[in-house]
Motif scaffolding. Structure first.
Motif, PDB file in Angstrom:
ATOM      1  N   VAL A  20      -3.434 -24.453   8.848  1.00 27.22           N
ATOM      2  CA  VAL A  20      -2.460 -24.455   7.762  1.00 27.22           C
ATOM      3  C   VAL A  20      -2.083 -25.897   7.453  1.00 27.22           C
ATOM      4  O   VAL A  20      -1.587 -26.619   8.313  1.00 27.22           O
TER       5      VAL A  20
ATOM      6  N   VAL B  56       1.225 -26.068   1.542  1.00 29.35           N
ATOM      7  CA  VAL B  56       2.418 -25.224   1.445  1.00 29.35           C
ATOM      8  C   VAL B  56       3.458 -25.896   0.560  1.00 29.35           C
ATOM      9  O   VAL B  56       4.036 -25.274  -0.339  1.00 29.35           O
TER      10      VAL B  56
ATOM     11  N   GLN C   2       4.825 -24.493  -3.047  1.00 32.20           N
ATOM     12  CA  GLN C   2       6.251 -24.270  -3.281  1.00 32.20           C
ATOM     13  C   GLN C   2       6.740 -25.096  -4.466  1.00 32.20           C
ATOM     14  O   GLN C   2       7.554 -24.627  -5.268  1.00 32.20           O
TER      15      GLN C   2
ATOM     16  N   LEU D  84       0.737 -18.304  -0.928  1.00 36.16           N
ATOM     17  CA  LEU D  84       1.727 -18.703   0.071  1.00 36.16           C
ATOM     18  C   LEU D  84       1.889 -17.624   1.141  1.00 36.16           C
ATOM     19  O   LEU D  84       1.983 -17.926   2.332  1.00 36.16           O
ATOM     20  N   ASP D  85       1.915 -16.392   0.712  1.00 34.89           N
ATOM     21  CA  ASP D  85       2.046 -15.277   1.648  1.00 34.89           C
ATOM     22  C   ASP D  85       0.868 -15.265   2.630  1.00 34.89           C
ATOM     23  O   ASP D  85       1.054 -15.077   3.829  1.00 34.89           O
TER      24      ASP D  85
ATOM     25  N   TYR E 203       1.369 -18.079   5.135  1.00 31.76           N
ATOM     26  CA  TYR E 203       2.395 -17.740   6.115  1.00 31.76           C
ATOM     27  C   TYR E 203       1.885 -16.695   7.109  1.00 31.76           C
ATOM     28  O   TYR E 203       2.142 -16.791   8.307  1.00 31.76           O
ATOM     29  N   ARG E 204       1.169 -15.703   6.625  1.00 30.20           N
ATOM     30  CA  ARG E 204       0.616 -14.678   7.519  1.00 30.20           C
ATOM     31  C   ARG E 204      -0.394 -15.283   8.495  1.00 30.20           C
ATOM     32  O   ARG E 204      -0.413 -14.939   9.670  1.00 30.20           O
TER      33      ARG E 204
ATOM     34  N   ALA F  33      -0.410 -18.318   9.567  1.00 27.55           N
ATOM     35  CA  ALA F  33       0.355 -19.111  10.527  1.00 27.55           C
ATOM     36  C   ALA F  33       0.984 -18.211  11.586  1.00 27.55           C
ATOM     37  O   ALA F  33       0.993 -18.546  12.765  1.00 27.55           O
ATOM     38  N   GLN F  34       1.495 -17.057  11.163  1.00 24.13           N
ATOM     39  CA  GLN F  34       2.118 -16.131  12.113  1.00 24.13           C
ATOM     40  C   GLN F  34       1.091 -15.544  13.070  1.00 24.13           C
ATOM     41  O   GLN F  34       1.378 -15.345  14.242  1.00 24.13           O
TER      42      GLN F  34
ATOM     43  N   SER G 213       8.304 -17.648  17.847  1.00 25.03           N
ATOM     44  CA  SER G 213       8.351 -17.755  16.386  1.00 25.03           C
ATOM     45  C   SER G 213       8.343 -19.228  16.050  1.00 25.03           C
ATOM     46  O   SER G 213       8.941 -20.028  16.749  1.00 25.03           O
TER      47      SER G 213
ATOM     48  N   THR H 287       7.802 -22.505  12.958  1.00 30.22           N
ATOM     49  CA  THR H 287       7.959 -22.947  11.574  1.00 30.22           C
ATOM     50  C   THR H 287       6.784 -23.797  11.205  1.00 30.22           C
ATOM     51  O   THR H 287       6.109 -24.363  12.067  1.00 30.22           O
ATOM     52  N   LEU H 288       6.534 -23.892   9.927  1.00 29.65           N
ATOM     53  CA  LEU H 288       5.432 -24.733   9.449  1.00 29.65           C
ATOM     54  C   LEU H 288       5.859 -26.157   9.315  1.00 29.65           C
ATOM     55  O   LEU H 288       6.889 -26.516   9.041  1.00 29.65           O
TER      56      LEU H 288
END
Length: 156
Positions: A8, A13, A17, A137-138, A141-142, A144-145, A153, A155-156
Motif C-alpha cells: 500500500v 491513498v 483522498q 480506496l476501499d 484499505y481492505r 491493508a487490513q 489494528s 493505520t496507513l
C-alpha cells in the motif's frame, strides 16, 4: 500501533483522498450553478404568467397588484400593459411587445434548460468518478487490513 504494509503506497491513498475532496467541491459548485439556473427558469416562467395577466387587465380599471418584496404588495396602474421592458444582459434593457417578451423569455428558458441538463450530466460524471475513487480506496484499505497481523489494528 502502525503496521508495515508493503503493497500500500501512502502517496496513492493521499492522492485518492485529495481527488475525492476536489470532486466533492466541484459537485458543490456545479450544484450551486444548477440551483441558480433553476431559479432563473422559475422566475422567467413567473414573468410569462405575469405578462399574460397584465395584458388581460381590464383597460377601464388597469390596476394590478404589484409585489414589492418581503410579502408586501401595492396596487399599481399599468400605463402600457402591451409594452414590456426586458433585460437582455449586460445591463441592457429593451422594450418589446408582450408577445415578443414572452417569446424572448421562452427562448431564455430553453437555453437555461439546456444548460441545466449539461450541468446535471457533468455532476453525474463527477459522481461516477468519485464512486470509482471510493472503490479504489476501499480496495486499498481492505488490502491493508488483510496484510495486518491478526489481533492488531493499524493505520496507513
Amino acid at each position: 500501533m502502525v503496521n508495515k504494509v508493503e503493497n500500500v503506497d501512502p502517496r496513492e491513498v493521499q492522492m485518492l483522498q485529495h481527488y475525492l475532496n476536489e470532486y466533492g467541491q466541484q459537485i458543490e459548485i456545479f450544484s450551486q450553478q444548477f440551483r441558480m439556473i433553476e431559479q432563473g427558469r422559475l422566475e422567467s416562467l413567473a414573468a410569462i404568467d405575469t405578462i399574460g395577466a397584465v395584458s388581460a387587465v381590464d383597460a377601464a380599471d388597469g390596476t394590478v397588484l404589484l409585489q414589492i418584496g418581503g410579502g408586501a404588495s401595492v396596487r399599481a396602474h399599468v400605463v402600457e400593459p402591451e409594452r414590456v421592458l426586458v433585460s437582455i444582459g449586460a445591463e441592457v434593457t429593451v422594450e418589446r411587445t408582450s408577445a415578443e417578451a414572452i417569446d424572448f423569455l421562452k427562448d431564455r428558458i430553453t437555453e437555461m434548460e439546456a444548460s441545466g441538463k449539461k450541468i446535471a450530466e457533468t455532476i453525474e460524471k463527477v459522481r461516477s468518478q468519485m464512486d470509482e475513487i471510493s472503490r479504489r480506496l476501499d480496495l486499498v484499505y481492505r488490502a491493508a487490513q488483510q496484510q495486518a497481523p491478526q489481533g492488531q489494528s493499524g493505520t496507513l
